[in-house]
Write an enzyme that holds these catalytic residues in place. Structure first.
Site, PDB file in Angstrom:
ATOM      1  N   ASP A  93       0.853  -1.192   0.000  1.00  5.72           N
ATOM      2  CA  ASP A  93       0.000   0.000   0.000  1.00  5.72           C
ATOM      3  C   ASP A  93       0.886   1.237   0.000  1.00  5.72           C
ATOM      4  O   ASP A  93       1.338   1.683   1.046  1.00  5.72           O
ATOM      5  CB  ASP A  93      -0.910  -0.027   1.223  1.00  5.72           C
ATOM      6  CG  ASP A  93      -1.943   1.086   1.192  1.00  5.72           C
ATOM      7  OD1 ASP A  93      -2.006   1.826   0.184  1.00  5.72           O
ATOM      8  OD2 ASP A  93      -2.696   1.214   2.174  1.00  5.72           O
ATOM      9  N   SER A  94       1.166   1.755  -1.188  1.00  3.27           N
ATOM     10  CA  SER A  94       2.027   2.940  -1.280  1.00  3.27           C
ATOM     11  C   SER A  94       1.397   4.065  -2.085  1.00  3.27           C
ATOM     12  O   SER A  94       1.950   5.152  -2.161  1.00  3.27           O
ATOM     13  CB  SER A  94       3.383   2.568  -1.881  1.00  3.27           C
ATOM     14  OG  SER A  94       3.218   1.910  -3.119  1.00  3.27           O
ATOM     15  N   LYS A  95       0.251   3.812  -2.721  1.00  3.90           N
ATOM     16  CA  LYS A  95      -0.530   4.841  -3.419  1.00  3.90           C
ATOM     17  C   LYS A  95       0.348   5.684  -4.343  1.00  3.90           C
ATOM     18  O   LYS A  95       0.282   6.907  -4.353  1.00  3.90           O
ATOM     19  CB  LYS A  95      -1.284   5.713  -2.420  1.00  3.90           C
ATOM     20  CG  LYS A  95      -2.251   4.920  -1.547  1.00  3.90           C
ATOM     21  CD  LYS A  95      -2.992   5.801  -0.568  1.00  3.90           C
ATOM     22  CE  LYS A  95      -3.983   4.983   0.246  1.00  3.90           C
ATOM     23  NZ  LYS A  95      -3.321   4.058   1.190  1.00  3.90           N
ATOM     24  N   ARG A  96       1.153   5.012  -5.142  1.00  7.69           N
ATOM     25  CA  ARG A  96       2.051   5.704  -6.056  1.00  7.69           C
ATOM     26  C   ARG A  96       1.256   6.416  -7.152  1.00  7.69           C
ATOM     27  O   ARG A  96       0.177   5.961  -7.542  1.00  7.69           O
ATOM     28  CB  ARG A  96       3.027   4.719  -6.685  1.00  7.69           C
ATOM     29  CG  ARG A  96       3.957   4.044  -5.702  1.00  7.69           C
ATOM     30  CD  ARG A  96       4.748   5.026  -4.876  1.00  7.69           C
ATOM     31  NE  ARG A  96       5.859   4.387  -4.173  1.00  7.69           N
ATOM     32  CZ  ARG A  96       6.576   4.999  -3.246  1.00  7.69           C
ATOM     33  NH1 ARG A  96       6.297   6.246  -2.902  1.00  7.69           N
ATOM     34  NH2 ARG A  96       7.584   4.371  -2.657  1.00  7.69           N
TER      35      ARG A  96
END
Length: 270
Positions: A93-96
């Site tokens: 979960d890094s929402k790049r």
């Protein structure tokens, strides 16, 4: 195995739609874990061992590791899951959200460096920021659609013609962006009627659903509005409500009990 096949297999093997978010807050760890040389890794190992037969995925949140210079513990956590519970997929979960060569590097970071099976991505910059991830056809790319945070409606519910912006994102994900059939959507549990609308728009696509547990989403409404025609299609995430259910030497047992409770609540309405 492709991510969507892997997560579906885990759902069926463990009779579970539950994902545990591995979001370490060392200040909340029991004292005996805080005293260890690698407290984040050791905390995660206890949680994983206590819940691996109850989940369909794990979801480490990258910022919780990057903020503490704990990238190696993130890599070791994912490696631990792969070595010991290879049937359970890992969502990074890094929402790049960036374009071109930068997005390529983020994809390499997620899938090559960390070995994640899926990643969360911000679609604000359009297909340019999505395609570098979806090119990894065996991996999952999970795009933000209607999120669970209180301020989301100020942007995501803006009208675009006759539609809300989140509906535009859902349609594009279904009709234009999903060439490799490896796109998923983030749809929060805190807005069950909008979850229902997105399910109608997207057919049997799979959703990552945060917002139960600490954020207070309604379990019954979430499950009934979110399930696809197979009685699956939602990866229900809980982080704080499971990780910090206990804060003493029995914290892993408390986490297991909380995971069982939420898994069973979800299954009650399937």
């Amino acid at each position: 195995m492709r991510f969507l096949d892997q997560v579906q297999a885990a759902m069926r093997k463990n009779n579970s739609l539950l994902c545990v978010g591995l979001d370490p807050l060392p200040e909340k760890f029991p004292a005996h874990i805080q005293a260890l040389e690698q407290p984040i890794l050791e905390f995660n190992r206890f949680i994983i061992d206590a819940t691996a037969d109850l989940v369909c995925a794990y979801k480490p949140q990258a910022a919780h590791y990057h903020a503490r210079g704990a990238e190696e513990e993130l890599a070791q956590t994912i490696e631990y899951i792969k070595d010991n519970y290879p049937d359970i997929p890992v969502i990074l979960d890094s929402k790049r959200g960036d374009i071109g060569s930068t997005a390529d590097q983020y994809a390499t970071e997620a899938f090559a460096r960390y070995g994640a099976d899926a990643i969360t991505v911000n679609p604000y910059m359009g297909i340019d920021t999505i395609a570098p991830f979806t090119r990894y056809e065996d991996k999952g790319t999970i795009i933000l659609c209607r999120t669970s945070n209180p301020g989301a409606a100020a942007i995501q519910n803006l009208k675009v013609g006759d539609d809300f912006l989140y509906e535009v994102i859902a349609r594009k994900a279904k009709e234009e962006w999903n060439d490799h059939n490896n796109l998923l959507l983030v749809v929060g549990a805190t807005n069950p009627e909008e979850l229902k609308r997105i399910r109608t728009l997207t057919g049997d696509m799979t959703f990552l659903v945060p917002g139960l547990g600490a954020q207070g989403g309604d379990v019954e409404a979430t499950v009934k509005n979110g399930l696809n025609h197979q009685g699956e299609g939602i990866i229900v995430n809980s982080s704080r409500g499971i990780l910090y259910a206990g804060n003493d030497e029995n914290f892993a047992e408390a986490a297991r009990a909380a995971a069982i409770e939420l898994r069973d609540q979800v299954n009650q309405y399937r």
